[in-house]
Design an enzyme around this catalytic site. Structure first.
Site, PDB file in Angstrom:
ATOM      1  N   GLU A 113       0.852  -1.195   0.000  1.00  0.00           N
ATOM      2  CA  GLU A 113       0.000   0.000   0.000  1.00  0.00           C
ATOM      3  C   GLU A 113       0.886   1.242   0.000  1.00  0.00           C
ATOM      4  OE1 GLU A 113      -2.818  -0.372   3.192  1.00  0.00           O
ATOM      5  OE2 GLU A 113      -3.706  -2.154   2.320  1.00  0.00           O
ATOM      6  N   ASP A 220     -16.858   9.760  20.541  1.00  0.00           N
ATOM      7  CA  ASP A 220     -17.389   9.866  21.912  1.00  0.00           C
ATOM      8  C   ASP A 220     -16.289   9.817  22.978  1.00  0.00           C
ATOM      9  OD1 ASP A 220     -19.791   9.783  20.561  1.00  0.00           O
ATOM     10  OD2 ASP A 220     -20.329   7.763  21.195  1.00  0.00           O
ATOM     11  N   HIS A 241      -9.060   9.451   3.029  1.00  0.00           N
ATOM     12  CA  HIS A 241      -8.656   8.369   2.135  1.00  0.00           C
ATOM     13  C   HIS A 241      -8.907   8.851   0.721  1.00  0.00           C
ATOM     14  CE1 HIS A 241      -8.223   4.500   0.231  1.00  0.00           C
ATOM     15  NE2 HIS A 241      -7.846   3.969   1.389  1.00  0.00           N
ATOM     16  N   ARG A 384      -0.913   8.941   9.087  1.00  0.00           N
ATOM     17  CA  ARG A 384      -0.784   7.502   9.358  1.00  0.00           C
ATOM     18  C   ARG A 384      -0.366   6.734   8.107  1.00  0.00           C
ATOM     19  NH1 ARG A 384      -4.860   3.002   9.034  1.00  0.00           N
ATOM     20  NH2 ARG A 384      -5.887   4.525   7.714  1.00  0.00           N
TER      21      ARG A 384
END
Ligand code: FAD
Ligand code: SIN
Length: 524
Positions: A113, A220, A241, A384
């Protein structure tokens, strides 16, 4: 209802379930989730888990790829810990029963990837997350020491604040005593006292209009810790993305995995021309921030709503065999990926920031741990690396479990905690007040705090959000609680944290790009 447990786990994705399976040998465990056990972002993971498996790959190569993607903001110690512990965590997943694809020679079939210098992504077809979630759920359901409470909503963690003691951001010692849980069927709020608590509540992609995240991803845990005066960091780094399926009829965007670009898929504009060569020598496999910005720019130049991912030149049978979920999904809306180009668009995907934790998943609040997408370990820095997040959850849930098992041995329950006070609250009959505010919030965040930002856009977003905040707090303070109003309040909180962090970052770095500060400030 009041209940005492040794280990309270809020969230049932990979982070919550793997932690629960580990601590369960040492005490009573309760997993709480606001939806069904497998309604998680984990279930949607496609590409797989990055981990070093064979030569010529090495820990050092994976470490360097992670540091490069993180654009100078990774914590190198955390990166080294994560990657060196990856081998053992993968072995453990396999022992639990998770199956990764193998080649005919019996070796693991590793994918590549963006940002990875080697083939290293272990996967199960294009539905790795579903395989992981289903297997872990099966293990948890049959464990005698784990209680599961589904469809109950954690409203707040309990701290000294609930004992009437003033707590602020300068208070050094804040302690978590458990959590208040809303049962939406009875509208009653239960008190769960715990020796230690793990937040594994996932990310916050729902703060944007277009996201690959499922409806549960409303930030949350991050909002709960912020309200409890715990430390949150790196919220400006929201990862988009590059390739979500363009389908305006669907609210939750379907992901087209990056592994498809690793397999040879090409990005093209509406004129059928490749464009990545204008932006980066690594073309469609450049880091996500670069590819998402390139697509954003192409869309603006041509005035289009989407670009294309072209897989028509790839071997048909292998394509269908490796990516059966994508093939079937596209076919269901009339796109045959072996013959047609796939319309794709960037979508909010991963919350790199979150609850700041140390190398054992400990937050700034005593006896409160966080793992998975709601946490910020320092692994991802400003961006990331693909497929590093499932790995991060495994490593830090394991580390948190080791610490929590020891910590819980020396803790007594705090029985002085009062029950939730719902006196004087009334039913809010008008759901439109909540649904419209949510739409407004998502529209503000998408228009002004998306892939490309500026001082003016951020200021405008901040001012609009202020109004939504005031209105929502007023409604919350007089309403009998429902998950919807709690989620809206949490998302507004998350939006505020993203905007504030973006305003404070006077440079462009990783996922944060500002027209007013286009350069990255070199560190001395
Ligand atoms: P989640 O799996 O999101 O679970 C969160 C849990 O918390 C849920 O059970 C939810 O109900 C519960 N919860 C939340 N709030 C409350 C509350 N108030 N009260 C009670 N319960 C609550 N990463 C990779 O490494 N590789 C990939 O290939 C990959 N592909 C992805 C594809 C998609 C479409 C998406 C969306 C993400 C992908 N990611 C991938 C990212 C990765 O899947 C997530 O980061 C990871 O699964 C998060 O796991 P988690 O356990 O932290 O949270
Ligand atoms: C993908 O499969 O492209 C998603 C991988 C990830 O988000 O890590």
């Amino acid at each position: 209802m009041r209940k005492n447990v040794d280990f309270l786990v809020i969230g049932s994705g990979i982070a919550g379930l793997t932690y629960a399976l580990k601590v369960a040998k040492h005490g009573k465990v309760c997993i709480v989730t606001k939806a069904n056990l497998d309604d998680t972002a984990t279930s949607y993971a496609q590409g797989g888990i990055a981990a070093v498996t064979y030569n010529p790959d090495s820990y050092e190569k994976h470490i360097q790829d992670t540091l490069i993607a993180g654009d100078g903001l990774c914590d190198e110690n955390i990166v080294r810990i994560t990657i060196k512990e990856s081998t053992e965590r993968i072995r453990e997943l396999i022992r639990w029963g998770i199956k990764f694809d193998k080649t005919t020679s019996g070796k693991f079939d590793l994918a590549k990837e963006a940002g990875h210098s080697e083939y290293r992504v272990l996967h199960h077809k294009d539905s790795t997350g579903r395989e992981i979630e289903n297997t872990l759920v099966e293990q948890v359901r049959r464990h005698p020491k784990i209680e599961v409470i589904e469809n109950n909503f954690a409203i707040d963690i309990i701290t000294e604040h609930h004992l009437g003691i003033e707590v602020n951001r300068r208070t050094e010692h804040i302690t978590c005593f458990g959590a208040y849980l809303l049962n939406p069927r009875t509208h009653l709020v239960d008190t769960i006292l715990s020796k230690t608590t793990l937040l594994a509540t996932g990310g916050a992609g729902q703060v944007y209009s277009t996201t690959t995240n499922p409806p549960i991803s409303t930030g949350d845990g991050i909002a709960m810790v912020y309200r409890a005066k715990g430390t949150i960091e790196n919220m400006e780094f929201m990862q988009f993305h590059p390739t979500a399926l363009y389908n305006p009829l669907e609210k939750h965007s379907f992901l087209i995995t990056e592994a498809l670009r690793g397999f040879g898929g090409l990005l093209k504009n509406s004129e059928g021309k490749e464009f990545m060569q204008k932006y980066d020598a690594r073309l469609a496999l450049a880091p996500r921030d670069i590819v998402a910005r390139a697509i954003d720019n192409e869309l603006k130049i041509l005035g289009d709503d989407y670009v294309y991912l072209d897989c028509r030149h790839l071997p048909k049978n292998e394509l269908i065999n490796h990516f059966p979920t994508i093939y079937a999904k596209c076919l269901s809306i009339g796109i045959d990926i072996t013959r047609d180009m796939i319309p794709v668009v960037p979508a909010a995907h991963y919350t790199c920031g979150g609850i700041k934790v140390d190398e054992f998943g400990r937050s700034s609040i005593h006896h409160l741990y966080a793992s998975g997408e709601c946490s910020c370990t320092g692994l991802h820095g400003a961006n990331r690396l693909a497929s590093n997040s499932l790995l991060e959850s495994l490593v830090f849930s394991n580390r948190a479990s080791i610490d929590a098992i020891e910590t819980a041995k020396n803790i007594e329950y705090n029985e002085n905690i009062p029950d939730w006070n719902a006196e004087g609250m009334v039913y809010n009959e008008e759901m439109i007040l909540i649904t419209q505010s949510l739409r407004e919030l998502q529209s503000i965040m998408s228009s002004y705090v998306g892939i490309v930002r500026s001082n003016l856009r951020l200021k405008r977003a901040f001012d609009r959000l202020e109004i939504l905040y005031e209105e929502t707090e007023a409604l919350y303070n007089k309403s009998i609680l429902t998950p919807r109003i709690c989620e809206l309040r949490n998302l507004i909180n998350v939006g505020y944290l993203i905007i504030k962090a973006a305003i404070n970052r006077k440079e462009s770095r990783g996922l944060h790009y500002s027209l007013d500060f286009p350069r990255t400030i070199e560190k001395r």
